[in-house]
Design an enzyme around this catalytic site. Structure first.
Site, PDB file in Angstrom:
ATOM      1  N   PHE A   1      -8.766  -1.145  -2.624  1.00 34.46           N
ATOM      2  CA  PHE A   1      -7.944  -2.274  -2.158  1.00 34.46           C
ATOM      3  C   PHE A   1      -6.660  -1.715  -1.538  1.00 34.46           C
ATOM      4  O   PHE A   1      -5.549  -2.130  -1.853  1.00 34.46           O
ATOM      5  CB  PHE A   1      -7.612  -3.239  -3.294  1.00 34.46           C
ATOM      6  CG  PHE A   1      -8.795  -3.675  -4.116  1.00 34.46           C
ATOM      7  CD1 PHE A   1      -9.624  -4.707  -3.696  1.00 34.46           C
ATOM      8  CD2 PHE A   1      -9.093  -3.050  -5.324  1.00 34.46           C
ATOM      9  CE1 PHE A   1     -10.713  -5.113  -4.457  1.00 34.46           C
ATOM     10  CE2 PHE A   1     -10.180  -3.446  -6.091  1.00 34.46           C
ATOM     11  CZ  PHE A   1     -10.996  -4.487  -5.665  1.00 34.46           C
TER      12      PHE A   1
ATOM     13  N   ASP B   1      -5.645  -1.354  -6.897  1.00 36.51           N
ATOM     14  CA  ASP B   1      -4.532  -2.271  -6.594  1.00 36.51           C
ATOM     15  C   ASP B   1      -5.089  -3.539  -5.960  1.00 36.51           C
ATOM     16  O   ASP B   1      -4.861  -3.822  -4.784  1.00 36.51           O
ATOM     17  CB  ASP B   1      -3.537  -1.573  -5.656  1.00 36.51           C
ATOM     18  CG  ASP B   1      -2.332  -2.446  -5.332  1.00 36.51           C
ATOM     19  OD1 ASP B   1      -2.070  -3.404  -6.095  1.00 36.51           O
ATOM     20  OD2 ASP B   1      -1.671  -2.173  -4.308  1.00 36.51           O
TER      21      ASP B   1
ATOM     22  N   CYS C   1      -1.694  -8.137 -10.197  1.00 37.79           N
ATOM     23  CA  CYS C   1      -0.507  -8.797  -9.643  1.00 37.79           C
ATOM     24  C   CYS C   1      -0.540 -10.299  -9.874  1.00 37.79           C
ATOM     25  O   CYS C   1       0.203 -11.042  -9.236  1.00 37.79           O
ATOM     26  CB  CYS C   1      -0.360  -8.485  -8.156  1.00 37.79           C
ATOM     27  SG  CYS C   1      -1.731  -9.085  -7.151  1.00 37.79           S
TER      28      CYS C   1
END
Length: 399
Positions: free
Chosen positions: A229, A300, A340
């Site tokens: 990613f 990520d 996130c």
């Protein structure tokens, strides 16, 4: 100001604990004349003054608090003070060449984000009340920055997040003031990037991972690295600039991969940092079948959940990619992994990684746990300001 919002008895727990939001179901009455977006007074059920904020009947977050002092005027000087405080905080805590200057509620300016990329500002307005003051805030901030020798050459608005519709607002994107080249070069951790403030994700670049990218550098000298990613290549390029032997960055977006390759060339890393356009969920099992192994694997991913309703499916996604990644790490190698999503709590994220390790018979030695960079401050009691969880592990086989 003529309207007073009165809370129900026993409600307002969030703002009483230090938060900034009052939800529609916490309000007993609104007395007086007002329009959506106006500043209103907030009282507890017994008339005790709680502060001032802006109201919006289109939003479940009915009032966003600006101040707890009911005698404070919400005027130009008030906003100058808030912006000056936000800037002074960044000067103490981060490299200000590129940084987030305003992070909404965490800077006591609910509903607005302002990022600085070199000499360009990118603004994202997400609440009706603050939208009225957007241009005033920009002009004030430009003056504050110029006092410190930073001359802003352009401002771009990225108020194109779908959450605006929950405020009864249209999506908006474009120049505020004169036009300029929207490909902006920045330098972070010694790595050069072209930031596309017009068409890049969110405001163009994920500044929140600044020090997490730096933390990965020390693991990558001489290493074979897989960055999943990768978006525009930020972790991969940090690995490359730290002296990795070979780096592969993966992303499902052709546009992101093209930008990542451009960034690799900008840093003279195109020979050892390569990017491919693939679905990470499909690629990781293929690499495993081929017997590929890496010294460092970085995960990520985008937020797998943006609501409480989809947490269970999100946890499955995080477990799957972490499980697959651990299988690709050489014994004694390293895994950097993050979430996130605000709704993926620290406890659940940690539990999910632990389950993945158990399922593939790996033992994890924690190197570091980190959160977002300090220019994205976490305001205690404002839970929405804490979203990024970032682990570095050494992955060990069972012995």
């Amino acid at each position: 100001m003529s309207a007073v919002v009165t809370l129900k008895k026993g409600e307002g727990r969030t703002i009483k604990a230090g938060g900034m939001w009052i939800f529609d179901n916490e309000i007993d009455s609104v007395m007086g004349n007002f329009e959506d977006g106006d500043i209103v007074l907030v009282h507890d059920f017994d008339g005790y003054p709680m502060g001032k904020g802006y109201i919006n009947r289109h939003s479940k977050i009915r009032v966003r608090l600006l101040t707890r002092k009911t005698d404070v005027e919400i005027d130009e000087e008030y906003f100058r003070m808030r912006l000056k405080n936000a800037w002074e905080y960044r000067k103490k805590t981060v490299d200000t060449s590129s940084c987030r200057i305003v992070f909404g509620e965490a800077d006591f300016l609910p509903g607005i984000v302002i990022d600085k990329f070199s000499d360009v500002l990118v603004v994202q307005s997400l609440a009706l009340g603050i939208d009225r003051y957007k241009e005033l805030l920009i002009n004030l901030l430009k003056d504050i920055l110029e006092e410190d020798g930073f001359r802003i050459r352009g401002v771009y608005e990225r108020s194109d997040a779908k959450v605006r519709r929950q405020e009864g607002m249209e999506l908006r994107k474009g120049f505020i003031g004169g036009e300029f080249d929207t490909d902006v070069e920045i330098v972070e951790n010694g790595v050069r990037y072209i930031v596309d403030v017009k068409d890049g994700q969110k405001t163009g670049f994920f500044l929140d991972q600044k020090f997490n990218r730096l933390a990965v550098q020390k693991l990558c000298k001489g290493a074979k690295v897989l960055d999943c990613f990768t978006h525009t290549g930020s972790f991969a390029l940090n690995a490359g600039i730290a002296g990795a032997a070979e780096v592969t960055g993966v992303d499902a977006s052709e546009l992101a991969v093209a930008q990542a390759r451009e960034n690799a060339e900008l840093n003279g890393l195109q020979d050892k940092v390569k990017f491919i356009c693939e679905d990470v969920f499909e690629l990781l099992p293929e690499l495993e079948k081929k017997g590929e192994k890496f010294d460092v694997v970085i995960l990520d991913p985008p937020a797998f959940t943006k609501s409480r309703n989809s947490i269970k499916n999100a946890a499955k996604g995080y477990r799957e990619i972490n499980l697959r990644a651990m299988k690709l790490v050489k014994d004694g190698g390293y895994l950097a992994t993050c979430s996130c999503s605000h709704f993926m709590s620290y406890e659940l994220f940690t539990k999910t990684i632990n389950q993945a390790a158990h399922n593939v018979h790996k033992r994890l030695r924690q190197v570091e746990f980190r959160t977002q960079a300090p220019d994205h401050p976490i305001l205690w009691a404002a839970d929405e300001s804490y979203y990024l969880k970032f682990y570095i592990f050494q992955v060990c086989g069972e012995m």
